[in-house]
Design an enzyme around this catalytic site. Structure first.
Site, mmCIF file in Angstrom:
data_model
loop_
_atom_site.group_PDB
_atom_site.id
_atom_site.type_symbol
_atom_site.label_atom_id
_atom_site.label_comp_id
_atom_site.label_asym_id
_atom_site.label_seq_id
_atom_site.Cartn_x
_atom_site.Cartn_y
_atom_site.Cartn_z
ATOM 1 C CE LYS A 28 -0.504 -3.028 1.174
ATOM 2 N NZ LYS A 28 0.746 -3.743 1.235
ATOM 3 C CB THR A 29 3.098 -3.703 -3.805
ATOM 4 O OG1 THR A 29 2.329 -4.273 -2.747
ATOM 5 C CG2 THR A 29 4.450 -4.378 -3.827
ATOM 6 C CG ASP A 214 3.707 -2.950 2.771
ATOM 7 O OD1 ASP A 214 2.718 -2.196 2.744
ATOM 8 O OD2 ASP A 214 3.758 -4.019 2.133
ATOM 9 C CD GLU A 215 -0.121 -4.924 4.861
ATOM 10 O OE1 GLU A 215 -0.982 -4.264 5.470
ATOM 11 O OE2 GLU A 215 -0.388 -5.617 3.865
ATOM 12 C CD GLN A 245 -6.865 -3.663 3.799
ATOM 13 O OE1 GLN A 245 -6.563 -4.826 3.554
ATOM 14 N NE2 GLN A 245 -6.585 -2.668 2.976
ATOM 15 N NE ARG A 603 -8.774 -8.916 1.196
ATOM 16 C CZ ARG A 603 -7.922 -7.914 1.004
ATOM 17 N NH1 ARG A 603 -6.768 -8.131 0.423
ATOM 18 N NH2 ARG A 603 -8.212 -6.687 1.379
#
Length: 670
Positions: A28-29, A214-215, A245, A603
Site C-alpha cells: 500500500k505504501t 493511510d490506515e 486490520q 507479520r
C-alpha cells in the site's frame, strides 16, 4: 519493481473518491507514493497542493522519504505528509482568532491532563487512579465524537454521567483559561471550525487539491468528519485501509467509517489489493481461513506467489516459565541451524505483562533484544524537567510546567508555599506565574519563601526577554547553567553514571532544538515556541518509536506490531482469556481479537510458531486455560501441534546433524 494491475489502477484513478482495500503486505505504501508522483507529474497538481495523512510520525517520515526518492527534492517541495494531529495543529495555527485562542498556546500531554483532572476532582475522587483514568478516557472519547460539555450535561440521564460531564466542562474552562489544548483538541477544534465556517472550509478545500489517507480503518468519528470537510463535494481523495486490520476500537477507531464512505460518497470506486508480497502461501492461507469467521463489508482473499512454505507450529508448555524456556530454546536452535540474524525474529504477545519472562531469559542467555513501547525519550524525568522549563519560557501561563520546575532544583519553595500561591492565584483568577509576579504577593507570603518565589519569577522573566530579544539558543544554554540543574542531578541521582546519562539525554534534546531553531534546506528556522510545540507533539505521537536497525530480537504487543514484518514470528500465549482477551469475550467483541490474531499471523514472512501453556498463574491463582479458539479455526493440515511427537527418520536425523556440524565449523572458522 513494477506495479501489479490492481496497484496500477489505484495509482491512476483520480477522477473521483477512491477506497483502496489493501490487504496485509500488499504494497500500500508503494501505491500512495506512486500516486503522489502520478498526481505531480501526470496530473500537473503542484506538490504543495497535495496532503497525505497517516497515524504516526514514523510512517509520515518514511512516506515523505520515499516520495522524495521517487520525485526528487525540487518536484516534492511543499508536499505535506503528516499525522492527523500535525495537520490539525496547522489548521489551528492559521485560525487562532476564530477559535478564541491567543498566540503561543500550550499543548497538554496526557500527564498534564491527568494532573489537571486530579486537581478538579480532589473532593470527589480523592486521587483514585482508576476513576481518574476512566474520566480521562471518557473525555477523550467525547472529544473524538465531537460532543460538547453543554450538550452532554443536557442529555445526562444519571448522576454519574452528570458529574463526568460537569468535570469535562470545568476541564475545558481551565484549558481555555491556560490558553492550552490537549491532544484530542487538535482534531476536534479544526473539525468543528470547518463545520461552522463556510468561508474557512472553502479556503482549505481550495488549498488541498488532493488528499490521501493511510490506515483509514483506524480513523475515529472526528477524523472522518475532518476528512469530509477537507475534501468537500469535489471529493478528490484516496483512502487506503483494511477492515481486517482494524484493532483500535478502544482508541475510538470505527471500522464502520468504511461503510459511511460508501453512503456519503456514492461514486466511491473500491479497488482491492490482494497480492501479498510478504508471507509464504501457507501463512496467507491460514490467515484467510481465520478472518473468514468475521463479518465483512468487502470480501477479499490474499494470495502469494511465494512458495507454500513451512507448516505453522504450536508449542505446548507446562506453565509460563516453561513457555519462555521452550520459545527461547527454539529460537536459539533455529538461529544456529539457519545462520540468521537476531533481528529476523519477533516475539509477539497480547499484553505487555507477558514480556517479562522472555526478557529475563533473553538477558540470561546474552541475547540482544528490544522491547517496543518502553519509556520514550520524552518520558524520562530529566527531559520532562527541561521540557517544562522550555514550556514556561515560551508561555508563562503554563501552570503545569511551573509546578514541575519551580522547586526543581530545590529552591526552598515547598508544598505549603505552593498551596498559598495556588489559593492566591484562584482568588485573583490569574495563572500561578501572574500571581507570583503580583504586587500583592507579600500579603500571602513572607520571608524566605517570598524571596525564593520572587527570585524565580525574575529569573524566568529575564530569560524569556532574552529569548524574544536575542539568541534563543544562547538563552536556553544560559537556562541550564543558571538553574544549577547539572550539579543538582549529580547530587540526587542514584549513581554518577545515571547523572551522566541524564545529562547526555539533555544534550541530545539541545542538539535537536538547535537544528530546529537554525533550520535547514527542508525546514525553515522555527521560533522557540514552534520548536517546543513540535517536541510536545512528537512526545505524544512517538512513544516507543525508534529507528534503530540493531541486531536484536524484537519483543512487542500485537498492536505495536501492525505495519511491521519479520522472517520468523513467535506468537505467544495463544489461550482463551489472553487471545481472545477475557474482557473482549465478556463484551462479546471477539471479532476485534480475531483481527488482532490476523495481524499477528500476517507479520510472519517465512515461519510462524504459536505457544500456549497448560497452566498459568493469574492474580495469584493457578488456572488451566483452554487453547485459543483461533488455533482451532486454522486449517488442520497446515498446523503442527508439537506435543504430538512426529517420528524422525534416520535420514532426517543424519541431515540435521550434518547441518549442525557445518554451522559449528562455520562459527569456529570465523
Amino acid at each position: 519493481m513494477k506495479l501489479n494491475p490492481a496497484q496500477q489502477s489505484a495509482v491512476e484513478y483520480i477522477s473521483g473518491p477512491c477506497l483502496v482495500l489493501a490487504g496485509a503486505g500488499s504494497g500500500k505504501t508503494r501505491v500512495i507514493t506512486n500516486k503522489i508522483a502520478h498526481l505531480v507529474r501526470q496530473c500537473d497538481i503542484p506538490a504543495r497542493r497535495i496532503v497525505a495523512v497517516t497515524f504516526t510520525n514514523k510512517a509520515a517520515r518514511e512516506m515523505k522519504e520515499r516520495v522524495g526518492q521517487t520525485l526528487g527534492k525540487k518536484e516534492a517541495r511543499g508536499l505535506k505528509v503528516s499525522t492527523f494531529h500535525t495537520l490539525g495543529l496547522d489548521i489551528i495555527k492559521k485560525h487562532l482568532p476564530a477559535l478564541g485562542l491567543k498566540a503561543g498556546f500550550s499543548l497538554f500531554d496526557d500527564k498534564d491532563s491527568l494532573a489537571l483532572l486530579k486537581d478538579l476532582t480532589e473532593h470527589d475522587f480523592d486521587g483514585d487512579k482508576d476513576q481518574l483514568s476512566l474520566l480521562l478516557s471518557t473525555i477523550s472519547n467525547w472529544k473524538n465524537d465531537l460532543s460538547s460539555p453543554d450538550a452532554l450535561l443536557k442529555q445526562a440521564s444519571s448522576d454519574g454521567e452528570k458529574a463526568f460531564a460537569g468535570y469535562y466542562k470545568q476541564y475545558q474552562n481551565h484549558l481555555k483559561a491556560y490558553n492550552a489544548l490537549d491532544f484530542d483538541d487538535l482534531i476536534m477544534l479544526p473539525t468543528l471550525l470547518l463545520k461552522s465556517s463556510a468561508e474557512i472550509r472553502q479556503l482549505w478545500q481550495t488549498r488541498i487539491q488532493y488528499l490521501l489517507v493511510d490506515e483509514y480503518q483506524d480513523t475515529n468519528t472526528s477524523q472522518y468528519e475532518l476528512i469530509k470537510y477537507l475534501v468537500g463535494e469535489r471529493a478528490r481523495f484516496t483512502v487506503v485501509g483494511d477492515d481486517d486490520q482494524s484493532v483500535y476500537s478502544w482508541r475510538g477507531a470505527q471500522p464502520k467509517n468504511l461503510k459511511l464512505l460508501q453512503q456519503d460518497f456514492p461514486r466511491l470506486n473500491v479497488i482491492k489489493l490482494e497480492q501479498n508480497y510478504r508471507s509464504s502461501g501457507r501463512i496467507l492461507h491460514c490467515a484467510n481461513i481465520l478472518i473468514q469467521n468475521n463479518p465483512h463489508l468487502f470480501d477479499k482473499s490474499l494470495f502469494s506467489e511465494h512458495q507454500y512454505g513451512e507448516t505453522l507450529k504450536v508449542v505446548i508448555a507446562k506453565n509460563e516459565d516453561n513457555e519462555a524456556e521452550k520459545v527461547i530454546a527454539e529460537l536459539i536452535a533455529h538461529k544456529f541451524m539457519n545462520r540468521t540474524n537476531y533481528r529476523d525474529y519477533a516475539i509477539l504477545y497480547r499484553g505487555n505483562h507477558q514480556s517479562r519472562l522472555f526478557e529475563k531469559l533473553l538477558m540470561s542467555n546474552r541475547i540482544p533484544y528490544k522491547i517496543s513501547g518502553g519509556t520514550s525519550f520524552f518520558g524520562r524525568a530529566e527531559i520532562k524537567d527541561i521540557m517544562a522549563y522550555l514550556r514556561l519560557l515560551v508561555n508563562q501561563d503554563d501552570d503545569n510546567a511551573l509546578l514541575r520546575v519551580i522547586n526543581t532544583p530545590s529552591r526552598g519553595i515547598g508544598r505549603a508555599t505552593l498551596e498559598k500561591l495556588g489559593n492566591f492565584s484562584n482568588e485573583l483568577g490569574v495563572s500561578l506565574f501572574e500571581a507570583a509576579a503580583h504586587d500583592a504577593l507579600p500579603s500571602v507570603l513572607s520571608g524566605k519563601s517570598l524571596h525564593a518565589v520572587q527570585s524565580f519569577v525574575q529569573w524566568i522573566v529575564n530569560l524569556s526577554d532574552n529569548v524574544v530579544r536575542g539568541d534563543a539558543n544562547e538563552s536556553v544554554r544560559d537556562l541550564i547553567k543558571s538553574s544549577n540543574y547539572e550539579s543538582w542531578l549529580y547530587e540526587t541521582s542514584t549513581t554518577p553514571k545515571a547523572a551522566e546519562m541524564a545529562m547526555r539525554n539533555i544534550s541530545t534534546l539541545f542538539g535537536w532544538l538547535k537544528d530546529m531553531l537554525e533550520g535547514n534546506e527542508l525546514e525553515p528556522p522555527m521560533t522557540l515556541q514552534e520548536a517546543v510545540n513540535r517536541f510536545i507533539l512528537r512526545d505524544m505521537m512517538e512513544r516507543g518509536e525508534d529507528d534503530e536497525d540493531a541486531d536484536q530480537v524484537q519483543l512487542m504487543t500485537l498492536h505495536a506490531s501492525k505495519g511491521l514484518e519479520f522472517s520468523y514470528v513467535y506468537l505467544v500465549g495463544m489461550e482463551e482469556g489472553l487471545l481472545p482477551h477475557q474482557s473482549s469475550i465478556d463484551e462479546d467483541n471477539v471479532d476485534e481479537e480475531r483481527r488482532l490474531a490476523y495481524v499477528g499471523i500476517t507479520r510472519a514472512m517465512k515461519e510462524l510458531t504459536f505457544s500456549l501453556t497448560r497452566e498459568r498463574r493469574q492474580y495469584g491463582e493457578i488456572i488451566q486455560p483452554e487453547p485459543s479458539r483461533f488455533l482451532y479455526e486454522l486449517p488442520v493440515d497446515d498446523v503442527e501441534w508439537l506435543d504430538k511427537k512426529k517420528k524422525v527418520s534416520g535420514e532426517e536425523r543424519q541431515a540435521k546433524g550434518q547441518t549442525s556440524i557445518a554451522n559449528l565449523r562455520n562459527m569456529l572458522g570465523k
